[in-house]
Write an enzyme that holds these catalytic residues in place. Structure first.
Site, PDB file in Angstrom:
ATOM      1  N   SER A 180       5.961  -0.085  -0.586  1.00  0.00           N
ATOM      2  CA  SER A 180       4.666  -0.694  -0.260  1.00  0.00           C
ATOM      3  C   SER A 180       4.144  -1.554  -1.409  1.00  0.00           C
ATOM      4  O   SER A 180       3.550  -2.596  -1.185  1.00  0.00           O
ATOM      5  CB  SER A 180       3.652   0.366   0.139  1.00  0.00           C
ATOM      6  OG  SER A 180       3.496   1.278  -0.895  1.00  0.00           O
TER       7      SER A 180
ATOM      8  N   HIS B 132       5.644  12.012  -8.764  1.00  0.00           N
ATOM      9  CA  HIS B 132       4.506  12.424  -7.915  1.00  0.00           C
ATOM     10  C   HIS B 132       4.115  13.882  -8.116  1.00  0.00           C
ATOM     11  O   HIS B 132       3.068  14.301  -7.650  1.00  0.00           O
ATOM     12  CB  HIS B 132       4.871  12.348  -6.430  1.00  0.00           C
ATOM     13  CG  HIS B 132       5.363  11.045  -5.959  1.00  0.00           C
ATOM     14  ND1 HIS B 132       4.753   9.873  -6.271  1.00  0.00           N
ATOM     15  CD2 HIS B 132       6.401  10.728  -5.149  1.00  0.00           C
ATOM     16  CE1 HIS B 132       5.412   8.880  -5.671  1.00  0.00           C
ATOM     17  NE2 HIS B 132       6.421   9.382  -5.002  1.00  0.00           N
TER      18      HIS B 132
ATOM     19  N   HIS C 275      11.960   4.544  -5.302  1.00  0.00           N
ATOM     20  CA  HIS C 275      12.330   3.901  -4.039  1.00  0.00           C
ATOM     21  C   HIS C 275      13.223   2.707  -4.301  1.00  0.00           C
ATOM     22  O   HIS C 275      12.850   1.569  -4.057  1.00  0.00           O
ATOM     23  CB  HIS C 275      11.074   3.465  -3.283  1.00  0.00           C
ATOM     24  CG  HIS C 275      10.332   4.624  -2.716  1.00  0.00           C
ATOM     25  ND1 HIS C 275       9.009   4.846  -2.931  1.00  0.00           N
ATOM     26  CD2 HIS C 275      10.757   5.659  -1.962  1.00  0.00           C
ATOM     27  CE1 HIS C 275       8.637   5.950  -2.330  1.00  0.00           C
ATOM     28  NE2 HIS C 275       9.682   6.475  -1.741  1.00  0.00           N
TER      29      HIS C 275
ATOM     30  N   HIS D 293       0.342  11.873   1.220  1.00  0.00           N
ATOM     31  CA  HIS D 293       1.139  11.422   0.070  1.00  0.00           C
ATOM     32  C   HIS D 293       1.540  12.625  -0.793  1.00  0.00           C
ATOM     33  O   HIS D 293       0.709  13.504  -1.048  1.00  0.00           O
ATOM     34  CB  HIS D 293       0.319  10.427  -0.765  1.00  0.00           C
ATOM     35  CG  HIS D 293       1.153   9.701  -1.767  1.00  0.00           C
ATOM     36  ND1 HIS D 293       1.545  10.285  -2.953  1.00  0.00           N
ATOM     37  CD2 HIS D 293       1.698   8.466  -1.755  1.00  0.00           C
ATOM     38  CE1 HIS D 293       2.288   9.416  -3.625  1.00  0.00           C
ATOM     39  NE2 HIS D 293       2.393   8.305  -2.913  1.00  0.00           N
TER      40      HIS D 293
ATOM     41  N   CYS E 133       6.840   1.220 -14.028  1.00  0.00           N
ATOM     42  CA  CYS E 133       5.665   1.661 -14.782  1.00  0.00           C
ATOM     43  C   CYS E 133       6.138   2.702 -15.803  1.00  0.00           C
ATOM     44  O   CYS E 133       7.291   3.145 -15.761  1.00  0.00           O
ATOM     45  CB  CYS E 133       4.649   2.286 -13.835  1.00  0.00           C
ATOM     46  SG  CYS E 133       5.314   3.731 -12.996  1.00  0.00           S
TER      47      CYS E 133
ATOM     48  N   THR F 191      -3.669   8.416  -8.039  1.00  0.00           N
ATOM     49  CA  THR F 191      -3.505   7.464  -9.146  1.00  0.00           C
ATOM     50  C   THR F 191      -3.443   5.994  -8.711  1.00  0.00           C
ATOM     51  O   THR F 191      -3.818   5.115  -9.477  1.00  0.00           O
ATOM     52  CB  THR F 191      -2.215   7.772  -9.940  1.00  0.00           C
ATOM     53  OG1 THR F 191      -1.133   7.855  -9.012  1.00  0.00           O
ATOM     54  CG2 THR F 191      -2.334   9.047 -10.723  1.00  0.00           C
TER      55      THR F 191
ATOM     56  N   GLU G  95       1.935  13.044  -3.902  1.00  0.00           N
ATOM     57  CA  GLU G  95       1.101  13.263  -5.097  1.00  0.00           C
ATOM     58  C   GLU G  95      -0.177  14.028  -4.725  1.00  0.00           C
ATOM     59  O   GLU G  95      -0.565  14.980  -5.407  1.00  0.00           O
ATOM     60  CB  GLU G  95       0.725  11.905  -5.715  1.00  0.00           C
ATOM     61  CG  GLU G  95      -0.240  12.050  -6.886  1.00  0.00           C
ATOM     62  CD  GLU G  95      -0.880  10.728  -7.309  1.00  0.00           C
ATOM     63  OE1 GLU G  95      -0.195   9.693  -7.272  1.00  0.00           O
ATOM     64  OE2 GLU G  95      -2.061  10.747  -7.663  1.00  0.00           O
TER      65      GLU G  95
END
Ligand code: F3S
Length: 276
Positions: free
Chosen positions: A215, A70, A36, A120, A12, A158, A122
């Site tokens: 994920s 993040h 990751h 998480h 992204c 997000t 973030e």
């Protein structure tokens, strides 16, 4: 056999930006893995001397510290500043936004609701910017137990689904006098998923490239399998098997959000060279 790439796949905007920052910084440490994907982490280490630290306490004052997409909690940022570490901020601008909203609305006296996963990184970061009351919820059913003031501001992690965010917002609007809604969802993940869905419908074999523990990659495999039962998840070209492509006409390729283009290129090359 035709090989076709999904309309949207791979990195992204935020990850592309973070990698560029890491490459141009060099000789630095990231707090936690930048993405990751082990091969990419190894490439950054080998070519740019960018190493990954497990924990913020391992940051050395002599090295530059790169903050991941993040973001990090406000107190961790303070810790780095006190250690006089040279901070290179690669927080995705789409993550900085909810951090700023949280800080501002909290100062203005709003109770903050964050839709997301409390564990998480973030969300931990965004939450840390609230100076007043802040709640993290993962499901609309958790809202009933909260005692919020009449003025509420709501943001989202997000990567959450907009349909679920709408449920949260709709509940808040019907229970509180003033609700400020900030749609902080980023569409990048969903664009990759939509494109994988489209491509798998027209493919008789699908190759999903990405980390087996990622994920969003697993999600892409799941979507691909819905429409194309011969879908395979691989991390590198070494795992490809010629037999997967025997008798197939259309091969679709997609990649998780942490997969660099150079890995995808090697995979396409190897598939093209199979004599099937
Ligand atoms: Fe940023 Fe969206 Fe990627 S928030 S890191 S562009 S998934």
């Amino acid at each position: 056999m035709n090989i076709k790439l999904a309309k949207n796949y791979g990195f992204c905007f935020g990850v592309k930006r973070a990698i560029k920052i890491a490459e141009s910084t060099q000789n630095a440490s990231t707090i936690g893995p930048l993405i990751h994907n082990n091969e990419e982490i190894m490439r950054l280490k080998k070519n740019f001397n960018v190493e990954t630290l497990e924990d913020i306490s391992h940051v050395s004052g002599t090295k530059k510290a790169i903050i991941r997409t993040h973001g990090i909690p406000k107190q961790d940022l303070q810790f780095l500043k006190e250690k006089k570490v040279d901070i290179i901020d690669a927080t995705c601008p789409y993550v900085t936004k909810p951090q700023k909203i949280c800080e501002k609305m909290s100062k203005e006296g709003y109770d903050i609701v964050i839709f997301g996963d409390e564990m998480h990184p973030e969300v931990k970061g965004v939450k840390s910017y609230a100076s007043g009351k802040v709640h993290v919820v993962l499901h609309v059913s958790e809202l009933a137990a909260l005692k919020l003031s009449a003025r509420v501001a709501v943001v989202s992690q997000t990567t959450r689904k907009v349909e679920e965010f709408k449920e949260i917002v709709s509940y808040l609007i019907s229970h509180y006098k003033e609700v400020r809604v900030f749609n902080t969802i980023c569409n990048a993940t969903f664009e990759n998923q939509d494109a994988a869905r489209e491509l798998s419908k027209e493919s008789d074999v699908m190759v999903v490239v990405g980390g087996k523990n990622s994920s969003n990659t697993k999600q892409l495999l799941h979507i691909s399998k819905e429409f194309c039962s011969d879908s395979y998840l691989i991390e590198s070209e070494r795992e490809l098997e010629a037999s997967w492509f025997e008798g197939k006409e259309q091969c679709g390729i997609t990649a998780g959000a942490s997969t660099p283009d150079w890995i995808i290129k090697k995979i396409i090359e190897k598939i093209s060279n199979f004599k099937v």
